[in-house]
Design an enzyme around this catalytic site. Structure first.
Site, PDB file in Angstrom:
ATOM      1  N   ASP A   7       0.855  -1.186   0.000  1.00 26.45           N
ATOM      2  CA  ASP A   7       0.000   0.000   0.000  1.00 26.45           C
ATOM      3  C   ASP A   7       0.892   1.238   0.000  1.00 26.45           C
ATOM      4  O   ASP A   7       2.048   1.185   0.460  1.00 26.45           O
ATOM      5  CB  ASP A   7      -0.926   0.022   1.213  1.00 26.45           C
ATOM      6  CG  ASP A   7      -1.931   1.168   1.144  1.00 26.45           C
ATOM      7  OD1 ASP A   7      -2.651   1.266   0.136  1.00 26.45           O
ATOM      8  OD2 ASP A   7      -1.974   1.984   2.081  1.00 26.45           O
ATOM      9  N   GLU A   9       0.791   5.796   0.393  1.00 25.58           N
ATOM     10  CA  GLU A   9       0.082   7.061   0.628  1.00 25.58           C
ATOM     11  C   GLU A   9       0.735   8.118  -0.248  1.00 25.58           C
ATOM     12  O   GLU A   9       1.939   8.038  -0.546  1.00 25.58           O
ATOM     13  CB  GLU A   9       0.133   7.460   2.101  1.00 25.58           C
ATOM     14  CG  GLU A   9      -0.523   6.464   3.056  1.00 25.58           C
ATOM     15  CD  GLU A   9      -1.996   6.239   2.794  1.00 25.58           C
ATOM     16  OE1 GLU A   9      -2.646   7.150   2.229  1.00 25.58           O
ATOM     17  OE2 GLU A   9      -2.487   5.162   3.131  1.00 25.58           O
ATOM     18  N   GLU A  52      -6.480  18.211   1.731  1.00 22.91           N
ATOM     19  CA  GLU A  52      -7.332  17.033   1.528  1.00 22.91           C
ATOM     20  C   GLU A  52      -6.554  15.750   1.781  1.00 22.91           C
ATOM     21  O   GLU A  52      -7.059  14.806   2.398  1.00 22.91           O
ATOM     22  CB  GLU A  52      -7.901  17.031   0.110  1.00 22.91           C
ATOM     23  CG  GLU A  52      -8.842  18.171  -0.207  1.00 22.91           C
ATOM     24  CD  GLU A  52      -8.103  19.474  -0.509  1.00 22.91           C
ATOM     25  OE1 GLU A  52      -6.847  19.441  -0.582  1.00 22.91           O
ATOM     26  OE2 GLU A  52      -8.780  20.508  -0.650  1.00 22.91           O
ATOM     27  N   HIS A  57      -4.315  10.878   5.589  1.00 19.04           N
ATOM     28  CA  HIS A  57      -3.240  10.099   6.222  1.00 19.04           C
ATOM     29  C   HIS A  57      -2.515  10.811   7.360  1.00 19.04           C
ATOM     30  O   HIS A  57      -1.740  10.187   8.092  1.00 19.04           O
ATOM     31  CB  HIS A  57      -2.223   9.626   5.180  1.00 19.04           C
ATOM     32  CG  HIS A  57      -1.730  10.700   4.254  1.00 19.04           C
ATOM     33  ND1 HIS A  57      -1.092  11.836   4.692  1.00 19.04           N
ATOM     34  CD2 HIS A  57      -1.777  10.783   2.899  1.00 19.04           C
ATOM     35  CE1 HIS A  57      -0.765  12.567   3.654  1.00 19.04           C
ATOM     36  NE2 HIS A  57      -1.174  11.961   2.543  1.00 19.04           N
ATOM     37  N   HIS A 150      -5.631   6.641   7.273  1.00 20.70           N
ATOM     38  CA  HIS A 150      -4.930   5.720   6.396  1.00 20.70           C
ATOM     39  C   HIS A 150      -3.442   5.701   6.763  1.00 20.70           C
ATOM     40  O   HIS A 150      -2.865   6.716   7.139  1.00 20.70           O
ATOM     41  CB  HIS A 150      -5.077   6.160   4.935  1.00 20.70           C
ATOM     42  CG  HIS A 150      -6.458   5.974   4.400  1.00 20.70           C
ATOM     43  ND1 HIS A 150      -6.704   5.603   3.091  1.00 20.70           N
ATOM     44  CD2 HIS A 150      -7.674   6.098   4.987  1.00 20.70           C
ATOM     45  CE1 HIS A 150      -7.998   5.509   2.899  1.00 20.70           C
ATOM     46  NE2 HIS A 150      -8.617   5.819   4.038  1.00 20.70           N
ATOM     47  N   ASP A 155      -2.520  -0.377   6.652  1.00 22.34           N
ATOM     48  CA  ASP A 155      -3.462  -0.813   5.630  1.00 22.34           C
ATOM     49  C   ASP A 155      -2.986  -2.090   4.943  1.00 22.34           C
ATOM     50  O   ASP A 155      -3.802  -2.935   4.561  1.00 22.34           O
ATOM     51  CB  ASP A 155      -3.677   0.300   4.597  1.00 22.34           C
ATOM     52  CG  ASP A 155      -4.493   1.458   5.162  1.00 22.34           C
ATOM     53  OD1 ASP A 155      -4.860   1.394   6.357  1.00 22.34           O
ATOM     54  OD2 ASP A 155      -4.751   2.426   4.428  1.00 22.34           O
TER      55      ASP A 155
END
Length: 229
Positions: A7, A9, A52, A57, A150, A155
């Protein structure tokens, strides 16, 4: 069989618009079981962090400012994933960002064929149902209460559990061995007790007793065999 649950970010949704990768998390699976080996790095995106993305995260530009660049962690990342299949939730998104970072520093990109998309797996298995990570955790009874934001490694750990459920769930009772600390399969030793061989030759007394018994029989097969010989 080695697989890497992965995963990332990022600062946004589109690497072609100048957005960058800021975190990578990977969990190693061998024969569909976690080995405990992970890869986790924060990455300095060399740019600001949109509000945003920060809400998603919680990684600020200030926090990331002293973290290594992607070029500093790429070798360790590529060594960790090696040539394993990459299990990713919404694989196209993460692969686009990883490949954009690789292309930026002149490295070969990763083919999409290496990735396995768990979103597609979930939609095929549960048509019409939500396929995001939180929804799948609820469906499979996986505790994700600690997931307030997140995070690439968190994750990946949750996705590893979701993935195992999507392919049928863990069945440790069917494992023929265990995993050592490097994740290699190790057979469980079987201890057997040997017994001494049984003697099969008749003693002289047994042979005499058998001959006496046969002598009492009419047209005994043992007698015919002896006569023929």
């Amino acid at each position: 069989m080695r697989e890497i649950v992965l995963d990332t970010e990022t600062t946004g949704f589109d690497p072609l618009s100048g957005h960058r990768l800021v975190e990578i998390g990977c969990v190693e699976l061998v024969n569909h079981l976690p080995t405990g080996e992970v890869f986790h790095r924060y990455v300095n995106p060399e740019r600001d962090m949109p509000e945003e993305a920060f809400k998603v995260h919680g990684l600020s530009a200030a926090f990331l400012s002293d973290k290594p660049l992607f070029s500093d962690v790429v070798d360790a990342f590529l060594d960790f994933i090696a040539d394993s299949t990459l299990v990713i939730h919404n694989a196209e998104f993460d692969m686009r960002f990883i490949n954009a970072e690789l292309a930026r520093i002149g490295r070969p990109t990763l083919p999409m064929a290496r990735s396995l998309d768990t979103v597609a797996m979930a939609r095929k298995r549960f048509p019409g149902a939500q396929a995001n990570l939180d929804a799948l955790c609820r469906r499979f009874g996986i505790d994700n209460t600690h997931r307030t934001q997140h995070g690439a490694l968190l994750d990946s750990e949750l996705l590893a559990e979701v993935y195992l459920q999507l392919i049928g769930g863990r069945q440790p009772g069917l494992e023929l061995g265990t995993l050592d600390r490097q994740g290699a399969s190790r057979a469980t030793p079987v201890v057997r007790t040997s017994r001494p061989a049984r003697p099969h030759a008749a003693t002289e007394a047994e042979a005499e007793a058998h001959a006496a018994f046969v002598g009492k029989l009419k047209n005994a097969i043992w007698g015919r065999n002896s006569a023929e010989e």
